[in-house]
Structure formats: structure tokens, C-alpha cells
Design an enzyme around this catalytic site. Structure first.
Site, PDB file in Angstrom:
ATOM      1  N   LYS A   1       0.835  -1.201   0.000  1.00  0.00           N
ATOM      2  CA  LYS A   1       0.000   0.000   0.000  1.00  0.00           C
ATOM      3  C   LYS A   1       0.870   1.250   0.000  1.00  0.00           C
ATOM      4  O   LYS A   1       0.679   2.152  -0.833  1.00  0.00           O
ATOM      5  CB  LYS A   1      -0.919   0.014   1.221  1.00  0.00           C
ATOM      6  CG  LYS A   1      -1.844   1.226   1.269  1.00  0.00           C
ATOM      7  CD  LYS A   1      -2.539   1.355   2.608  1.00  0.00           C
ATOM      8  CE  LYS A   1      -1.588   1.933   3.637  1.00  0.00           C
ATOM      9  NZ  LYS A   1      -2.259   2.262   4.914  1.00  0.00           N
TER      10      LYS A   1
ATOM     11  N   ASP B   1      -6.240   0.520   0.939  1.00  0.00           N
ATOM     12  CA  ASP B   1      -6.346   0.744   2.375  1.00  0.00           C
ATOM     13  C   ASP B   1      -7.720   0.266   2.834  1.00  0.00           C
ATOM     14  O   ASP B   1      -8.463  -0.353   2.060  1.00  0.00           O
ATOM     15  CB  ASP B   1      -6.109   2.220   2.723  1.00  0.00           C
ATOM     16  CG  ASP B   1      -7.219   3.146   2.217  1.00  0.00           C
ATOM     17  OD1 ASP B   1      -8.173   2.654   1.552  1.00  0.00           O
ATOM     18  OD2 ASP B   1      -7.142   4.358   2.484  1.00  0.00           O
TER      19      ASP B   1
END
Length: 218
Positions: A129, A147
Site C-alpha cells: 500500500k 487501504d
């Protein structure tokens, strides 16, 4: 017999229709962390874990004036850096992560942030991420970052049936054209933050008409 490959979700709408509607609803889509270099975005993204971006921007406005590059973070006494990061929450872990990431940059990449996923995730404290956010927003390289907001929205929209972030990323990469990966990421993030919250604000939703989520709020 070999197991069959997992079939991706097949939404009833096109990527263009979804991104277009969300981008119209959130014309400010884009990175919400403030930065001027790839290194600053990398550090800010690490610090943003379990914290609001607005708070992180307040902290980094001071932090990046005091620590100008990875060497400065490595030299900083642990207790002093922890004090500087106290407002971000989990400041001890974040101070350790920032130091480890900075040390890795110095040892492996001459202090420069690499512009490829495999190199970024070799750094301690950097997952897919964080790496994807840096690639997409500091380097302009197409990437999708997953996320908790992206995960929730993607599941509700039927873009994925997965709960593992890596598998969700794979599904989103397959659904959205590569040129829209960064834009789609931020549209999903902002939709999850502002409208498709844990208790969704469905009456205000700009994509309510195409959303298959069965538990819409009235």
C-alpha cells in the site's frame, strides 16, 4: 484435477462510469498528504497509519524542516524522534519504522527512494500500500493502493469478493484500465472516507443507482 483459477467479480457497470461519477463527486481527488519529494511522501505515508492525514500534515510541516533526508532521521536520538512524532499516535513504533526505512534507503539505494515496487517493499516498514502510494503520486507510475476505505468500497460495489488486500489489488487492477489506477484509488479512498463509511450514507451516494450493496441505509 488442478483447481480452477479464482474468477474475479463482474460488476454490472463499466470502470469509466464508476470513475467518472466518483471523480465528479470528489473533484479534489488526489493525494491528501503534503510532500515535496518522494522521500517526504514515503515518510508521511508511514506516519499516516491509524492517523488522520490532516494531523500528519501538521506534524510533517515541522518534521521535514528539522530532518532533511534519511541520514538526518538515522542520526536522530530515538527519544527525540519519538517526541517529534508523539502527535501521530503509536509514535514509538513509527519512530522505529522511520529510522529503519531511512537506514535501508542509505544502505541499499544511496539515500534515494527507488521508483519500483519490488525495491520499495524491500524496505522495512514499507508494504504494498505504501509503495503504491509513493509510485503513483511521487513518480506518476500507475499503481493501486488498497487501504481500509478502498477495501470496504470495493467489496460493497462488487469489485471484489476478497478480503486480502493483495487479492483486492489484483481484482482492481483487472477492472480499471491502467491509466486510471491512481485516479481510481483516490476516488475510492475519498468515497470511503466521506460517504461509504462503515455505516454508509447511502442517500448521499453519487453511485447509489449502480451500487449492488444489499444493506443500503435509508
Amino acid at each position: 484435477m488442478a483447481p480452477s483459477k479464482r474468477a474475479p467479480a463482474k460488476p454490472a457497470f463499466t470502470p469509466g462510469a464508476l470513475v467518472g461519477a466518483l471523480a465528479k463527486a470528489y473533484p479534489d481527488w488526489g493525494p491528501t498528504l503534503e510532500f515535496s519529494t518522494p522521500f517526504e511522501l514515503l515518510i508521511a505515508t508511514i506516519l499516516a497509519a491509524q492517523a488522520r492525514d490532516e494531523r500528519i500534515n501538521q506534524v510533517t510541516a515541522r518534521l521535514f524542516k528539522k530532518y532533511r533526508g534519511p541520514a538526518a532521521f538515522v542520526r536522530a536520538p530515538q527519544a527525540e524522534l519519538e517526541a517529534d512524532l508523539r502527535e501521530t499516535g503509536f509514535f514509538r513504533q513509527k519512530a522505529a519504522a522511520v529510522k529503519a526505512t531511512s537506514q535501508g534507503l542509505l544502505e541499499e539505494f544511496g539515500g534515494e527512494v527507488p521508483a519500483d515496487l519490488d525495491s520499495l517493499v524491500r524496505l522495512k516498514g514499507v508494504g504494498r500500500k505504501t509503495a503504491s502510494i509513493v509510485l503513483g503520486n511521487a513518480f506518476g507510475i500507475p499503481a493501486i493502493a488498497v487501504d481500509r476505505h478502498v477495501q470496504r468500497v470495493a467489496q460493497r460495489l462488487g469489485l471484489t469478493t476478497e478480503s486480502d488486500p493483495d487479492k483486492i489489488e489484483t481484482d482492481l487492477r483487472a477492472f480499471f484500465p491502467k491509466k486510471d489506477w491512481v485516479k481510481a484509488t483516490w476516488c475510492l479512498v475519498l468515497h470511503g472516507r466521506r460517504t461509504c463509511t462503515p455505516t454508509p450514507k447511502c442517500p448521499e451516494c453519487p453511485v447509489r443507482a449502480i451500487c449492488p450493496y444489499p444493506q443500503k441505509t435509508a
